[in-house]
Scaffold this motif. Structure first.
Motif, PDB file in Angstrom:
ATOM      1  N   ILE A   1      35.221   0.436  40.291  1.00  0.00           N
ATOM      2  CA  ILE A   1      35.753   0.018  41.600  1.00  0.00           C
ATOM      3  C   ILE A   1      36.666  -1.199  41.431  1.00  0.00           C
ATOM      4  CG2 ILE A   1      35.118  -0.958  43.838  1.00  0.00           C
ATOM      5  CD1 ILE A   1      32.629   0.859  43.746  1.00  0.00           C
ATOM      6  N   ARG A   2      36.250  -2.165  40.619  1.00  0.00           N
ATOM      7  CA  ARG A   2      37.080  -3.362  40.377  1.00  0.00           C
ATOM      8  C   ARG A   2      38.402  -2.987  39.731  1.00  0.00           C
ATOM      9  NH1 ARG A   2      38.007  -6.316  36.014  1.00  0.00           N
ATOM     10  NH2 ARG A   2      36.268  -5.462  34.830  1.00  0.00           N
ATOM     11  N   VAL A   3      38.354  -2.123  38.723  1.00  0.00           N
ATOM     12  CA  VAL A   3      39.584  -1.722  38.031  1.00  0.00           C
ATOM     13  C   VAL A   3      40.520  -1.027  39.008  1.00  0.00           C
ATOM     14  CG1 VAL A   3      40.494  -0.149  36.264  1.00  0.00           C
ATOM     15  CG2 VAL A   3      38.550  -1.614  35.748  1.00  0.00           C
TER      16      VAL A   3
ATOM     17  N   GLU B   1      48.241   6.634  41.670  1.00  0.00           N
ATOM     18  CA  GLU B   1      47.431   7.847  41.548  1.00  0.00           C
ATOM     19  C   GLU B   1      46.991   8.065  40.096  1.00  0.00           C
ATOM     20  OE1 GLU B   1      50.388   7.760  43.070  1.00  0.00           O
ATOM     21  OE2 GLU B   1      49.801   8.015  45.152  1.00  0.00           O
ATOM     22  N   GLU B   2      47.911   7.752  39.169  1.00  0.00           N
ATOM     23  CA  GLU B   2      47.587   7.914  37.754  1.00  0.00           C
ATOM     24  C   GLU B   2      46.475   6.947  37.343  1.00  0.00           C
ATOM     25  OE1 GLU B   2      49.861   7.024  33.660  1.00  0.00           O
ATOM     26  OE2 GLU B   2      50.987   8.241  35.095  1.00  0.00           O
ATOM     27  N   MET B   3      46.537   5.708  37.830  1.00  0.00           N
ATOM     28  CA  MET B   3      45.515   4.714  37.500  1.00  0.00           C
ATOM     29  C   MET B   3      44.168   5.106  38.082  1.00  0.00           C
ATOM     30  SD  MET B   3      44.937   2.102  35.893  1.00  0.00           S
ATOM     31  CE  MET B   3      43.476   1.163  35.725  1.00  0.00           C
ATOM     32  N   ILE B   4      44.158   5.581  39.315  1.00  0.00           N
ATOM     33  CA  ILE B   4      42.902   6.013  39.944  1.00  0.00           C
ATOM     34  C   ILE B   4      42.339   7.214  39.184  1.00  0.00           C
ATOM     35  CG2 ILE B   4      41.901   7.046  42.015  1.00  0.00           C
ATOM     36  CD1 ILE B   4      43.854   5.319  43.641  1.00  0.00           C
ATOM     37  N   GLY B   5      43.198   8.151  38.830  1.00  0.00           N
ATOM     38  CA  GLY B   5      42.753   9.328  38.075  1.00  0.00           C
ATOM     39  C   GLY B   5      42.186   8.938  36.714  1.00  0.00           C
TER      40      GLY B   5
ATOM     41  N   ALA C   1      40.864   5.995  35.881  1.00  0.00           N
ATOM     42  CA  ALA C   1      39.593   5.286  36.087  1.00  0.00           C
ATOM     43  C   ALA C   1      38.474   6.266  36.428  1.00  0.00           C
ATOM     44  CB  ALA C   1      39.744   4.246  37.194  1.00  0.00           C
ATOM     45  N   LEU C   2      38.761   7.232  37.282  1.00  0.00           N
ATOM     46  CA  LEU C   2      37.728   8.208  37.647  1.00  0.00           C
ATOM     47  C   LEU C   2      37.373   9.112  36.469  1.00  0.00           C
ATOM     48  CD1 LEU C   2      38.810   9.161  41.273  1.00  0.00           C
ATOM     49  CD2 LEU C   2      36.948   7.649  40.563  1.00  0.00           C
TER      50      LEU C   2
END
Length: 151
Positions: A23-25, A39-43, A45-46
């Motif tokens: 969540i922090r990242v 979107e790439e960063m969220i993808g 991280a997930l």
């Protein structure tokens, strides 16, 4: 995605659990104005989060399997030791047990069993307190059996 590279770019803080780390990242690194970068960063991280969860579940299953295996091996060793002890006891008893008995002993055992059964039947026919009845006396009057194998 390389988990090591992701961890190098985003180190976990001391005492931070995996959920809070992801969540922090996401919240710290998703302020990019580049199209698609958020979107790439969220993808990424997930995906890292999913990978770590899968690794954790696999490790837990492996640890549980190892513990179960140790438990079963210990139980098997215990049961094998008990089996060996019983097998040795059986062999010892078998070696000391006579393979045949004499006709005289067989006749004595047969007569003893008859007398015991006759007395138990008579006791069952008596009144409470052990008072004899006609039925119990009639049972006691039954003559002994005749020998079967000897004259």
């Amino acid at each position: 995605m390389n988990p090591t590279a992701f961890m190098m770019r985003n180190p976990i803080r001391k005492g931070e659990d995996l959920r809070r780390f992801v969540i922090r990242v996401i919240t710290e690194n998703c302020d990019s104005d580049l199209p698609g970068a958020r979107e790439e960063m969220i993808g990424e991280a997930l995906q890292f989060y999913r990978t770590r969860i899968v690794e954790h579940v696999q490790q837990e299953e492996q640890d549980r399997a190892v513990a179960d295996r140790r438990h079963l091996e210990a139980r098997l060793a215990d049961l094998t030791a008990k089996h060996d002890a019983l097998e040795a006891q059986h062999a010892r008893l078998k070696s000391t047990m006579p393979t045949s008995i004499s006709i005289r002993e067989a006749e004595e055992a047969r007569l003893g069993a008859f007398k015991l059964a006759r007395e138990k039947a008579a006791l069952l026919m008596e009144k409470p307190g052990g008072e004899p009845t006609a039925g119990s006396e009639a049972i006691r009057a039954i003559p002994d059996i005749k020998p079967r194998w000897t004259r």
